[in-house]
Write an enzyme that holds these catalytic residues in place. Structure first.
Site, PDB file in Angstrom:
ATOM      1  N   LYS A 115      -7.367 -11.109  -7.033  1.00 48.90           N
ATOM      2  CA  LYS A 115      -7.393  -9.795  -6.402  1.00 48.90           C
ATOM      3  C   LYS A 115      -7.255  -8.666  -7.423  1.00 48.90           C
ATOM      4  O   LYS A 115      -7.008  -7.519  -7.048  1.00 48.90           O
ATOM      5  CB  LYS A 115      -6.290  -9.710  -5.351  1.00 48.90           C
ATOM      6  CG  LYS A 115      -6.458 -10.755  -4.246  1.00 48.90           C
ATOM      7  CD  LYS A 115      -5.403 -10.602  -3.185  1.00 48.90           C
ATOM      8  CE  LYS A 115      -5.578 -11.663  -2.104  1.00 48.90           C
ATOM      9  NZ  LYS A 115      -4.624 -11.473  -1.001  1.00 48.90           N
ATOM     10  N   ARG A 150       2.668  -9.239   6.944  1.00 45.18           N
ATOM     11  CA  ARG A 150       1.942 -10.508   6.883  1.00 45.18           C
ATOM     12  C   ARG A 150       1.532 -10.957   8.278  1.00 45.18           C
ATOM     13  O   ARG A 150       2.061 -11.937   8.807  1.00 45.18           O
ATOM     14  CB  ARG A 150       2.815 -11.595   6.235  1.00 45.18           C
ATOM     15  CG  ARG A 150       3.227 -11.321   4.798  1.00 45.18           C
ATOM     16  CD  ARG A 150       2.047 -11.305   3.868  1.00 45.18           C
ATOM     17  NE  ARG A 150       2.424 -11.421   2.465  1.00 45.18           N
ATOM     18  CZ  ARG A 150       1.608 -11.161   1.449  1.00 45.18           C
ATOM     19  NH1 ARG A 150       0.371 -10.752   1.695  1.00 45.18           N
ATOM     20  NH2 ARG A 150       2.008 -11.289   0.214  1.00 45.18           N
ATOM     21  N   PRO A 187      -6.309  -6.936   0.252  1.00 48.64           N
ATOM     22  CA  PRO A 187      -7.671  -7.414   0.471  1.00 48.64           C
ATOM     23  C   PRO A 187      -7.830  -8.875   0.094  1.00 48.64           C
ATOM     24  O   PRO A 187      -7.074  -9.431  -0.703  1.00 48.64           O
ATOM     25  CB  PRO A 187      -8.507  -6.515  -0.452  1.00 48.64           C
ATOM     26  CG  PRO A 187      -7.554  -6.095  -1.514  1.00 48.64           C
ATOM     27  CD  PRO A 187      -6.239  -5.939  -0.826  1.00 48.64           C
ATOM     28  N   GLU A 188      -8.840  -9.474   0.688  1.00 49.37           N
ATOM     29  CA  GLU A 188      -9.174 -10.855   0.359  1.00 49.37           C
ATOM     30  C   GLU A 188      -9.966 -10.897  -0.948  1.00 49.37           C
ATOM     31  O   GLU A 188     -10.547  -9.900  -1.383  1.00 49.37           O
ATOM     32  CB  GLU A 188     -10.004 -11.460   1.493  1.00 49.37           C
ATOM     33  CG  GLU A 188      -9.430 -11.273   2.878  1.00 49.37           C
ATOM     34  CD  GLU A 188      -8.238 -12.163   3.180  1.00 49.37           C
ATOM     35  OE1 GLU A 188      -8.181 -13.292   2.662  1.00 49.37           O
ATOM     36  OE2 GLU A 188      -7.359 -11.733   3.948  1.00 49.37           O
TER      37      GLU A 188
END
Length: 280
Positions: free
Chosen positions: A51, A250, A2-3
């Protein structure tokens, strides 16, 4: 994964639901902590660091969790049916008289003394949404390895904490460089604005349900998830490839016309139509 804005929102939900409340039930479904019982303790609050999530309890104890790709914290009211996955995916339960926080698929779950939280997060660079944010330090960290591809440098949480695959792709588009351009080859004027631009994007999205980077009514993101649709600026088809050593997923999107710099190796190109995983 997650960002940083997603993790910030998770921390706020946990904080709003539990802070100042006395726990009536806890359950930690990992072998190391299966016998831990925090019932009767007051929750002091939850904060995010990049994060990572840090939930603090009276008595100087902190629960450190990380969502990775699949994890989530869900908060439910008294008597509400839990929704977040099957029961066997639950790793943590924190219950008060009115709210229950349930951690699903948490890949990192450990207890620390609150005074020793740096053991878990001390390696992180400046937090884009934290009180320690320092754009000069973030830029110096990014430029410390000039040969490193820009996209990889942005994802390295030791440089600056909070960027995931979405913001990596969007930031590279906004500064007009491919994610494979060596950081040291980035023109100085564009390098100088990069940390501040990253911080503004996350700050603008931390309270939003739908993440937006474009400012356009009908399009939320410039390139992420758009391959092979046309670029919103030049109409060239957006492309998709993997970046990194292959140990993690990615997905990386870019416009070959709007962004200058090296392209990925042919073997890393992805078939279009693969739905990206956002980690949300």
């Amino acid at each position: 994964m997650p960002e940083g804005d997603t993790v910030w929102q998770a921390a706020r939900r946990l904080h709003d639901a539990l802070a100042g409340q006395v726990l009536t039930r806890t359950d930690f479904r990992v072998p190391k902590y299966a016998t831990v019982d925090l019932g009767g303790r007051t929750v002091l609050g939850t904060t995010s660091r990049g994060k990572h999530l840090l939930t603090r309890f009276e008595g100087g104890l902190t629960l450190h969790t990380h969502l990775r790709m699949e994890g989530a914290w869900k908060v439910f009211g008294a008597g509400e049916r839990w929704r977040g996955g099957p029961a066997h995916q639950i790793r943590a339960i924190l219950a008060t008289p009115d709210r229950t926080a349930v951690g699903y698929r948490l890949q990192v779950l450990e207890f620390l003394r609150t005074g020793e939280e740096e053991r878990a997060v001390g390696h992180l660079g400046p937090d884009l949404l934290g009180p320690d944010w320092n754009p000069d330090r973030a830029l110096a960290n990014l430029l410390a390895d000039p040969a490193r591809p820009l996209g990889e440098a942005l994802l390295d949480q030791r440089n600056l904490a909070g960027i995931g695959n979405i913001y990596k792709s969007e930031l590279c588009f906004l500064i007009g460089a491919t994610p494979w351009l060596p950081v040291g080859a980035l023109p100085a004027d564009r390098a100088a604005i990069l940390p501040g631009l990253a911080q503004r994007l996350l700050e603008a999205n931390r309270d939003r349900v739908v993440r937006r980077t474009t400012g356009l009514r009908d399009h939320d993101l410039f390139v992420y998830g758009r391959a092979p649709r046309p670029c919103l600026r030049c109409r060239t088809p957006v492309r998709l490839a993997d970046q990194g050593d292959g140990s993690r997923e990615r997905p990386t999107y870019w416009c070959p016309a709007c962004q200058t710099g090296p392209a990925p190796a042919p073997g890393s190109l992805r078939a279009h139509g693969t739905r990206p995983r956002t980690g949300n």
